[in-house]
Scaffold this motif. Sequence first.
Motif, mmCIF file in Angstrom:
data_model
loop_
_atom_site.group_PDB
_atom_site.id
_atom_site.type_symbol
_atom_site.label_atom_id
_atom_site.label_comp_id
_atom_site.label_asym_id
_atom_site.label_seq_id
_atom_site.Cartn_x
_atom_site.Cartn_y
_atom_site.Cartn_z
ATOM 1 N N GLN A 96 -34.105 16.444 -23.633
ATOM 2 C CA GLN A 96 -33.857 17.867 -23.352
ATOM 3 C C GLN A 96 -34.763 18.436 -22.271
ATOM 4 O O GLN A 96 -34.619 19.587 -21.884
ATOM 5 C CB GLN A 96 -34.037 18.695 -24.636
ATOM 6 N N PHE A 97 -35.717 17.650 -21.796
ATOM 7 C CA PHE A 97 -36.669 18.188 -20.815
ATOM 8 C C PHE A 97 -36.629 17.472 -19.468
ATOM 9 O O PHE A 97 -37.407 17.786 -18.572
ATOM 10 C CB PHE A 97 -38.098 18.135 -21.393
ATOM 11 N N THR A 98 -35.698 16.504 -19.337
ATOM 12 C CA THR A 98 -35.579 15.753 -18.090
ATOM 13 C C THR A 98 -34.213 15.076 -18.063
ATOM 14 O O THR A 98 -33.612 14.839 -19.126
ATOM 15 C CB THR A 98 -36.730 14.716 -17.976
ATOM 16 N N ASN A 99 -33.716 14.758 -16.864
ATOM 17 C CA ASN A 99 -32.370 14.175 -16.741
ATOM 18 C C ASN A 99 -32.387 12.662 -16.970
ATOM 19 O O ASN A 99 -31.890 11.898 -16.137
ATOM 20 C CB ASN A 99 -31.787 14.464 -15.355
ATOM 21 N N LEU A 146 -39.968 17.959 -25.175
ATOM 22 C CA LEU A 146 -39.194 18.700 -26.178
ATOM 23 C C LEU A 146 -38.514 17.731 -27.118
ATOM 24 O O LEU A 146 -38.122 16.619 -26.704
ATOM 25 C CB LEU A 146 -38.112 19.555 -25.493
ATOM 26 N N GLU A 147 -38.352 18.145 -28.354
ATOM 27 C CA GLU A 147 -37.590 17.362 -29.321
ATOM 28 C C GLU A 147 -36.157 17.199 -28.793
ATOM 29 O O GLU A 147 -35.595 18.160 -28.259
ATOM 30 C CB GLU A 147 -37.575 18.103 -30.652
ATOM 31 N N LEU A 165 -22.261 6.497 -38.879
ATOM 32 C CA LEU A 165 -22.610 7.375 -37.756
ATOM 33 C C LEU A 165 -24.051 7.878 -37.911
ATOM 34 O O LEU A 165 -24.419 8.394 -38.973
ATOM 35 C CB LEU A 165 -21.650 8.565 -37.710
ATOM 36 N N ILE A 166 -24.827 7.689 -36.865
ATOM 37 C CA ILE A 166 -26.235 8.118 -36.873
ATOM 38 C C ILE A 166 -26.372 9.435 -36.115
ATOM 39 O O ILE A 166 -25.893 9.545 -34.987
ATOM 40 C CB ILE A 166 -27.131 7.077 -36.144
ATOM 41 N N VAL A 167 -27.030 10.398 -36.720
ATOM 42 C CA VAL A 167 -27.434 11.601 -35.978
ATOM 43 C C VAL A 167 -28.912 11.847 -36.290
ATOM 44 O O VAL A 167 -29.388 11.512 -37.381
ATOM 45 C CB VAL A 167 -26.607 12.862 -36.347
ATOM 46 N N GLY A 168 -29.595 12.406 -35.301
ATOM 47 C CA GLY A 168 -31.011 12.660 -35.559
ATOM 48 C C GLY A 168 -31.695 13.342 -34.405
ATOM 49 O O GLY A 168 -31.056 13.794 -33.460
ATOM 50 N N LYS A 169 -33.014 13.423 -34.523
ATOM 51 C CA LYS A 169 -33.814 14.038 -33.458
ATOM 52 C C LYS A 169 -35.036 13.170 -33.194
ATOM 53 O O LYS A 169 -35.540 12.491 -34.107
ATOM 54 C CB LYS A 169 -34.186 15.471 -33.801
ATOM 55 N N TYR A 170 -35.479 13.224 -31.951
ATOM 56 C CA TYR A 170 -36.526 12.305 -31.480
ATOM 57 C C TYR A 170 -37.589 13.115 -30.753
ATOM 58 O O TYR A 170 -37.275 13.959 -29.909
ATOM 59 C CB TYR A 170 -35.884 11.310 -30.515
ATOM 60 N N ARG A 171 -38.838 12.874 -31.111
ATOM 61 C CA ARG A 171 -39.948 13.479 -30.348
ATOM 62 C C ARG A 171 -40.799 12.335 -29.811
ATOM 63 O O ARG A 171 -41.491 11.644 -30.565
ATOM 64 C CB ARG A 171 -40.786 14.415 -31.221
#
Length: 139
Positions: free
Chosen positions: A87-90, A64-65, A47-53
């Motif tokens: 997080q900043f657009t649909n 936004l991240e 399972l991969i979890v993370g954050k993207y900028r």
Amino acid sequence: MRMKMYLALALGLLSISLCINAKCDLTGQWQNDLGSNMTVYVDKNGLIVGKYRTAVSTTNKTILESPLVGYQQSSVLPTFGFTVMWQFTNVITVFTGQCFRNETGQVLQTTWLLREESSDAQHNWMQTRVGFNVFYQIP
Ligand code: BTN
């Protein structure tokens, strides 16, 4: 003296070969060819979890991240897929790809689909973009 040189050479070749044949793993920090950054953790089940900028955007909004989730196979050169929920657009982007190794380290070759929202089903045909990104591990 010559024996020592052969030994050092053999050890060098062995460590290069061990490094190239080691399992690829997405856990870590990555930057792609557009300058986007992501930090990823892969658990024992893949399972991969993370954050993207992202470095670029289809909008003029403040970037936004954003979180990402997905799965990585457990093979030596694993395939994987993950989704970024911006997080900043649909918009949603899905990435799929494979982890490879070269002399400099791990490289992710990916293909992505980016889906933009539309209020009109007539526009469905033009709401999805496709592209490619290469990610390099940040030491
Ligand atoms: C948007 O602005 O619509 C949301 C961000 C999209 C960024 C895209 S995802 C595919 C490509 N690779 C990146 O690192 N950024 C762009």
